[in-house]
Design a protein around this motif. Structure first.
Motif, mmCIF file in Angstrom:
data_model
loop_
_atom_site.group_PDB
_atom_site.id
_atom_site.type_symbol
_atom_site.label_atom_id
_atom_site.label_comp_id
_atom_site.label_asym_id
_atom_site.label_seq_id
_atom_site.Cartn_x
_atom_site.Cartn_y
_atom_site.Cartn_z
ATOM 1 N N HIS A 69 -18.285 4.615 -5.571
ATOM 2 C CA HIS A 69 -17.077 3.895 -5.981
ATOM 3 C C HIS A 69 -17.206 3.412 -7.421
ATOM 4 O O HIS A 69 -16.841 2.290 -7.764
ATOM 5 C CB HIS A 69 -16.804 2.720 -5.038
ATOM 6 N N HIS A 152 -9.217 -6.677 -2.232
ATOM 7 C CA HIS A 152 -9.985 -5.775 -3.096
ATOM 8 C C HIS A 152 -9.505 -5.954 -4.535
ATOM 9 O O HIS A 152 -8.297 -6.063 -4.781
ATOM 10 C CB HIS A 152 -9.806 -4.317 -2.662
ATOM 11 N N HIS A 155 -7.901 -2.061 -5.326
ATOM 12 C CA HIS A 155 -6.911 -1.574 -4.361
ATOM 13 C C HIS A 155 -6.135 -2.774 -3.800
ATOM 14 O O HIS A 155 -6.376 -3.227 -2.682
ATOM 15 C CB HIS A 155 -7.608 -0.800 -3.244
ATOM 16 N N LYS A 156 -5.197 -3.286 -4.582
ATOM 17 C CA LYS A 156 -4.517 -4.537 -4.244
ATOM 18 C C LYS A 156 -3.417 -4.374 -3.200
ATOM 19 O O LYS A 156 -3.075 -5.330 -2.499
ATOM 20 C CB LYS A 156 -3.939 -5.168 -5.512
ATOM 21 N N GLU A 158 -3.207 -1.225 -1.143
ATOM 22 C CA GLU A 158 -3.733 -0.388 -0.061
ATOM 23 C C GLU A 158 -5.017 0.273 -0.536
ATOM 24 O O GLU A 158 -5.085 0.784 -1.656
ATOM 25 C CB GLU A 158 -2.709 0.685 0.335
ATOM 26 N N ASP A 159 -6.024 0.265 0.311
ATOM 27 C CA ASP A 159 -7.252 0.997 0.029
ATOM 28 C C ASP A 159 -7.111 2.370 0.682
ATOM 29 O O ASP A 159 -7.110 2.475 1.918
ATOM 30 C CB ASP A 159 -8.462 0.249 0.604
ATOM 31 N N ARG A 161 -9.079 4.742 1.122
ATOM 32 C CA ARG A 161 -10.210 5.120 1.974
ATOM 33 C C ARG A 161 -10.035 4.570 3.384
ATOM 34 O O ARG A 161 -10.299 5.259 4.378
ATOM 35 C CB ARG A 161 -11.519 4.601 1.367
ATOM 36 N N ALA A 162 -9.581 3.325 3.479
ATOM 37 C CA ALA A 162 -9.351 2.715 4.789
ATOM 38 C C ALA A 162 -8.253 3.452 5.541
ATOM 39 O O ALA A 162 -8.379 3.736 6.742
ATOM 40 C CB ALA A 162 -8.985 1.245 4.619
ATOM 41 N N GLU A 186 -5.172 -8.034 10.662
ATOM 42 C CA GLU A 186 -4.292 -7.654 9.552
ATOM 43 C C GLU A 186 -2.913 -8.303 9.702
ATOM 44 O O GLU A 186 -2.327 -8.773 8.724
ATOM 45 C CB GLU A 186 -4.168 -6.134 9.502
ATOM 46 N N ASN A 200 -9.635 -3.328 3.390
ATOM 47 C CA ASN A 200 -10.326 -2.355 2.558
ATOM 48 C C ASN A 200 -11.268 -1.514 3.411
ATOM 49 O O ASN A 200 -11.342 -1.675 4.638
ATOM 50 C CB ASN A 200 -11.042 -3.033 1.375
ATOM 51 N N VAL A 201 -11.993 -0.637 2.780
ATOM 52 C CA VAL A 201 -12.819 0.307 3.524
ATOM 53 C C VAL A 201 -13.883 -0.394 4.364
ATOM 54 O O VAL A 201 -14.299 0.110 5.409
ATOM 55 C CB VAL A 201 -13.456 1.327 2.547
ATOM 56 N N SER A 202 -14.314 -1.582 3.945
ATOM 57 C CA SER A 202 -15.338 -2.301 4.701
ATOM 58 C C SER A 202 -14.818 -2.882 5.998
ATOM 59 O O SER A 202 -15.608 -3.307 6.846
ATOM 60 C CB SER A 202 -15.947 -3.419 3.834
#
Length: 267
Positions: A69, A152, A155-156, A158-159, A161-162, A186, A200-202
């Motif tokens: 990243h 994030h 990615h404010k 939408e991420d 990756r997620a 969410e 985010n992806v995490s």
């Protein structure tokens, strides 16, 4: 008896003998090398059982998603270390991994615990999953705790990756209760924290992996394994295209000193 070694513990992962290496009951050379992928082998090492195709595919996707990243703190730490000690690749890789904590990389683990807690609260209090998420988020807000896996700096909205990982989980048929917990968090997060925080992806990684059967206690290992590959790539580039000292020089120029001057008695 003379010559007898006293056994003080056991391990079920590996046994090394002069003519054979046994891994979780499999012959390394005859059964595994050339016959399994690294992701499959990683999961086999973790659990001792044959992972499902869905778990292998989901883990593989998560490893790809989190490996690289850009010049994030772990990469900068590794490049700066390698610039100072180019003879110690292992030291530079270690430097990049040592910062895996609740903010960077390690958030997958804490997010996984959050989703697990939401499910436990739902069952213990006999309430719906949104109510359980709301209760836990309010408790976190009172305790001034951040929500792991949400928000994030880049990615404010939408991420991507997620989004892709959650889509893949649906395609593979492994969307389950942990993804439901993520979605409940969410939905409730803006009400609890007073602002929109995109997942985010995490957050996606633990949800999809736990639903696919990955062990909760080993979640932090996924970003560690993934980022190791990226670190080696960055360090090879650092060898031929050095950035470490340039990063350090820009930091030196960009950070102003605001401490007392020598002899300043007013400080």
């Amino acid at each position: 008896m003379a010559g007898t070694t006293q056994i003080f513990g056991t391990s079920s992962i590996a046994q090394v003998e002069p003519d054979r290496i046994t891994i979780r009951g499999q012959d390394l050379c005859e059964d595994l090398i050339g016959k399994t992928s690294f992701t499959h082998y990683f999961l086999f090492l973790l659990t001792g059982g044959k992972p499902s195709q869905e778990l292998v595919a989901m883990t593989d996707a998560c490893l790809v998603a989190i490996a690289e990243h850009g010049l994030v703190p772990s990469i900068q730490a590794a490049r700066l270390t390698y610039a100072a000690a180019p003879d110690a690749l292992q030291g530079a890789v270690s430097a990049g991994l040592l910062g895996c904590g609740t903010v960077i990389l390690g958030a997958s683990e804490t997010a996984g615990v959050l989703f697990s807690d939401v499910l436990k609260r739902r069952d213990a209090d006999a309430i719906d999953i949104d109510a359980a998420a709301a209760v836990i988020l309010r408790e976190m807000r009172v305790a001034r705790l951040p929500v792991p896996g949400f928000g994030h700096p880049v990615h404010k909205a939408e991420d991507p990756r997620a989004t892709r990982l959650l889509t893949l989980a649906a395609e593979l048929g492994v969307s389950g209760k942990h993804i439901q917990a993520l979605q409940a968090v969410e939905r409730q997060i803006e009400s609890a924290y007073g602002r929109f925080l995109p997942l985010n992806v995490s957050a996606a990684i633990p949800a999809v992996l736990l639903d696919a059967g990955f062990p909760l206690e080993a979640l932090r290992g996924v970003p560690l394994v993934a980022r190791t590959g990226s670190l080696v790539a960055h360090l090879l580039e650092e060898k031929h295209n050095p950035l470490g000292f340039k990063i350090a020089a820009h930091a030196e120029k960009g950070i102003a000193y605001d401490g007392p001057a020598p002899g300043d008695r007013s400080a």
